[in-house]
Design an enzyme around this catalytic site. Structure first.
Site, PDB file in Angstrom:
ATOM      1  N   ASP A   1       2.633  -3.444  -1.975  1.00  0.00           N
ATOM      2  CA  ASP A   1       2.422  -2.600  -0.797  1.00  0.00           C
ATOM      3  C   ASP A   1       3.507  -2.903   0.228  1.00  0.00           C
ATOM      4  OD1 ASP A   1       1.764  -5.002   0.399  1.00  0.00           O
ATOM      5  OD2 ASP A   1      -0.346  -4.537   0.683  1.00  0.00           O
TER       6      ASP A   1
ATOM      7  N   LYS B   1       0.469   0.064  -8.178  1.00  0.00           N
ATOM      8  CA  LYS B   1      -0.001  -0.801  -7.089  1.00  0.00           C
ATOM      9  C   LYS B   1      -1.524  -0.883  -7.085  1.00  0.00           C
ATOM     10  CE  LYS B   1      -0.078   0.675  -2.776  1.00  0.00           C
ATOM     11  NZ  LYS B   1      -1.528   0.519  -2.373  1.00  0.00           N
TER      12      LYS B   1
END
Length: 213
Positions: free
Chosen positions: A153, A134
């Site tokens: 996220d 991420k």
């Protein structure tokens, strides 16, 4: 919200989204080593912390002259509002060493040595402490290089579930699972005609009411 409503919102937001992505492109083309590294640290700080708190912390590092020279203790004191700041201060110092050659920060030169952006992401995930898929995807998108990558996220995952792209939000997101969901988001973006980098910012604005970083 239905897909048609999402597309309508995209039509309303498209100019704003494209302007933000152009700013990311400009950061890579015109930004200094320090500016690129500042954005790198922002992404490194974001796990389990609010994006705006992380960016304010980076701004304080710059203001106090700690971005390039601060030790762990001094950096930790500045990371107010950032969770796990002791660990993250250590990550910052270690990351800085990775991109420093003969006393000079050379993160742009290092990034440019990779011809394949996915290979670069794998290197970042495998070699930078505290950086997962991420965070690496976020950084590469923020410098205009990760336009085909997903930043998974909680905001994005929540929207992917809402639109039936995934059935459930995973409790943990290891590398294999991350890449699997990323591919599903990529397919969804193709189906609805919204580029994945645009879709990310569209989802983010839908949850937060704004487009940030």
């Amino acid at each position: 919200m239905r897909v048609e409503e999402l597309k309508e919102r995209y039509r309303e937001m498209k100019d704003v989204i494209e302007k933000r992505l152009e700013e990311f492109d400009r950061l890579w083309k015109e930004g200094s080593e320090e500016e690129i590294f500042a954005d790198f640290l922002f992404c490194l700080l974001t796990p389990q912390s609010r994006a705006k708190s992380c960016w304010r912390a980076v701004e304080r590092l710059v203001e106090k002259g700690l971005l390039l020279n601060g030790g762990e203790r001094d950096i930790e004191d500045v990371l107010k509002g950032v969770r796990f700041r002791k660990n993250k201060a250590r990550y910052i110092v270690e990351a800085r060493k990775l991109f420093t050659r003969e006393g000079r920060l050379e993160i742009k030169k290092f990034i440019s040595s990779f011809e394949d952006v996915k290979a670069l992401r794998e290197w970042l995930v495998g070699n930078v402490k505290g950086m997962g898929y991420k965070e690496a995807s976020h950084f590469l998108r923020n410098i205009g290089l990760g336009k085909d990558m997903a930043i998974l996220d909680r905001h994005i995952l929540k929207n992917l579930k809402t639109f039936g792209v995934i059935n459930d939000i995973p409790r943990s997101l290891g590398g294999k699972k991350y890449l699997e969901i990323e591919e599903k988001m990529r397919e969804f973006s193709y189906e609805i005609g919204i580029p994945i980098s645009h879709l990310d910012l569209l989802f983010w604005s839908r949850q937060t009411g704004e487009i940030f970083k």
